[in-house]
Design a protein around this motif. Sequence first.
Motif, PDB file in Angstrom:
ATOM      1  N   ALA A  85       9.343 100.065  12.338  1.00  0.00           N
ATOM      2  CA  ALA A  85      10.763 100.299  12.622  1.00  0.00           C
ATOM      3  C   ALA A  85      10.883 101.275  13.787  1.00  0.00           C
ATOM      4  O   ALA A  85       9.983 102.091  14.032  1.00  0.00           O
ATOM      5  N   ILE A  86      11.978 101.192  14.509  1.00  0.00           N
ATOM      6  CA  ILE A  86      12.145 102.066  15.672  1.00  0.00           C
ATOM      7  C   ILE A  86      12.178 103.527  15.201  1.00  0.00           C
ATOM      8  O   ILE A  86      13.064 103.925  14.438  1.00  0.00           O
ATOM      9  N   PRO A  87      11.228 104.361  15.633  1.00  0.00           N
ATOM     10  CA  PRO A  87      11.234 105.773  15.219  1.00  0.00           C
ATOM     11  C   PRO A  87      12.487 106.491  15.717  1.00  0.00           C
ATOM     12  O   PRO A  87      13.084 106.100  16.732  1.00  0.00           O
ATOM     13  N   ASP A  88      12.868 107.524  15.014  1.00  0.00           N
ATOM     14  CA  ASP A  88      14.088 108.264  15.375  1.00  0.00           C
ATOM     15  C   ASP A  88      14.043 108.777  16.799  1.00  0.00           C
ATOM     16  O   ASP A  88      15.049 108.721  17.527  1.00  0.00           O
ATOM     17  N   SER A  89      12.893 109.297  17.220  1.00  0.00           N
ATOM     18  CA  SER A  89      12.789 109.846  18.579  1.00  0.00           C
ATOM     19  C   SER A  89      12.966 108.754  19.625  1.00  0.00           C
ATOM     20  O   SER A  89      13.554 108.980  20.696  1.00  0.00           O
ATOM     21  N   VAL A  90      12.456 107.546  19.324  1.00  0.00           N
ATOM     22  CA  VAL A  90      12.597 106.425  20.256  1.00  0.00           C
ATOM     23  C   VAL A  90      14.048 105.940  20.263  1.00  0.00           C
ATOM     24  O   VAL A  90      14.606 105.609  21.322  1.00  0.00           O
ATOM     25  N   ASP A 108      17.968  98.092  13.616  1.00  0.00           N
ATOM     26  CA  ASP A 108      17.330  97.426  12.480  1.00  0.00           C
ATOM     27  C   ASP A 108      16.926  95.996  12.800  1.00  0.00           C
ATOM     28  O   ASP A 108      16.145  95.381  12.054  1.00  0.00           O
ATOM     29  N   ASP A 109      17.457  95.440  13.902  1.00  0.00           N
ATOM     30  CA  ASP A 109      17.079  94.087  14.317  1.00  0.00           C
ATOM     31  C   ASP A 109      15.807  94.089  15.164  1.00  0.00           C
ATOM     32  O   ASP A 109      15.296  93.016  15.506  1.00  0.00           O
ATOM     33  N   LEU A 110      15.333  95.267  15.492  1.00  0.00           N
ATOM     34  CA  LEU A 110      14.246  95.405  16.455  1.00  0.00           C
ATOM     35  C   LEU A 110      13.006  96.033  15.825  1.00  0.00           C
ATOM     36  O   LEU A 110      13.078  96.674  14.779  1.00  0.00           O
ATOM     37  N   ALA A 132      12.493  91.824  19.267  1.00  0.00           N
ATOM     38  CA  ALA A 132      13.197  91.418  18.045  1.00  0.00           C
ATOM     39  C   ALA A 132      12.222  91.423  16.869  1.00  0.00           C
ATOM     40  O   ALA A 132      11.072  90.983  17.000  1.00  0.00           O
ATOM     41  N   LYS A 133      12.692  91.907  15.746  1.00  0.00           N
ATOM     42  CA  LYS A 133      11.844  91.962  14.553  1.00  0.00           C
ATOM     43  C   LYS A 133      11.350  90.565  14.171  1.00  0.00           C
ATOM     44  O   LYS A 133      10.232  90.398  13.661  1.00  0.00           O
ATOM     45  N   SER A 134      12.153  89.552  14.447  1.00  0.00           N
ATOM     46  CA  SER A 134      11.797  88.180  14.057  1.00  0.00           C
ATOM     47  C   SER A 134      10.591  87.636  14.819  1.00  0.00           C
ATOM     48  O   SER A 134       9.950  86.679  14.361  1.00  0.00           O
ATOM     49  N   PHE A 178      12.841  94.535  25.484  1.00  0.00           N
ATOM     50  CA  PHE A 178      14.248  94.717  25.128  1.00  0.00           C
ATOM     51  C   PHE A 178      15.012  95.560  26.156  1.00  0.00           C
ATOM     52  O   PHE A 178      14.564  96.623  26.586  1.00  0.00           O
ATOM     53  N   ASN A 179      16.164  95.033  26.538  1.00  0.00           N
ATOM     54  CA  ASN A 179      17.137  95.774  27.345  1.00  0.00           C
ATOM     55  C   ASN A 179      18.465  95.036  27.197  1.00  0.00           C
ATOM     56  O   ASN A 179      18.586  93.876  27.613  1.00  0.00           O
ATOM     57  N   TYR A 180      19.423  95.684  26.598  1.00  0.00           N
ATOM     58  CA  TYR A 180      20.701  95.011  26.342  1.00  0.00           C
ATOM     59  C   TYR A 180      21.460  94.897  27.659  1.00  0.00           C
ATOM     60  O   TYR A 180      22.146  95.808  28.091  1.00  0.00           O
ATOM     61  N   ARG A 181      21.319  93.722  28.301  1.00  0.00           N
ATOM     62  CA  ARG A 181      21.927  93.488  29.609  1.00  0.00           C
ATOM     63  C   ARG A 181      22.231  92.005  29.768  1.00  0.00           C
ATOM     64  O   ARG A 181      21.751  91.171  28.980  1.00  0.00           O
TER      65      ARG A 181
END
Length: 273
Positions: A85-90, A108-110, A132-134, A178-181
């Motif tokens: 899961a994506i760590p808090d710092s990340v 949570d999707d990643l 993506a986690k999938s 990943f980059n939301y663009r």
Amino acid sequence: MERKHHKHYKKNYKPLIVFLVTLIAVLLIILVKLASDYDSDIRVYDDGEQVLKTEEIVEPTPSPTPVKTEEPTPTPPPRRGTAEAIPDSVRASMQGKSMKSNASVTFDDLSYLTIPHYDFNYNVTTGHLVVAKSVAEEVLDIFAELYDAKYPIERMELIDKYNADDYTSIEYNNTSAFNYRVVSTGTGKLSNHAFGRAIDINPQQNPYVYSNGTGAHENAREFWKRDTSVWTRQIDRDACIAHNTDIYKIFKKYGWTWGGDWSPSKDYQHFEK
């Protein structure tokens, strides 16, 4: 006739007697000594039986055989990376950068991937991707096969290090996901990068080339034309993505689409699913 008179001498046996007495005394001393030594070798048991002790021979303790100390063999890093899961710092570093405030995906999707790979000096190093986690486990399988093939990747860092700016990341030849663009064609459509289902690999050696045969990055000019025989460095040829390369075949095996097959523009760095 004159009579001859002979003198008679008395024999002296005293020295002989002294010698014999001395000899006998010496022999007696020797016999006493031998008897004493013999007695010391007698072991007397409770029943009175006397047994001559045999001299005990103490075997010398053998020196231990020196054990050759071998240098421990370095444990190679696992060829397959890890997903978490994506760590808090990340998350904090991504917020407002690759993860926009209006994003339709959530952390949570990643998945956050740690991936071993060969760099451009063919040393093993570790990089990171967010996907993506999938598809996370599949991406790990793909990069494990790229590791086996010793496919070199110059840099693999989250695009947030470059303020989520795709152009800057490409300038540094950074491999990212990943980059939301939106897509770069101006349609306003979300890119598959926005969902963590696209990866750009060695974008300098595998540039985005417009239909007129040019690209946006001058540091990739040498690679706009895909004839690797005229490329200067061997490492650039090894990093090239083309139909006859291992990296293309591996991604295709897992059902990913390659941007180098697009028309009229070509996105040689890009794989998506």
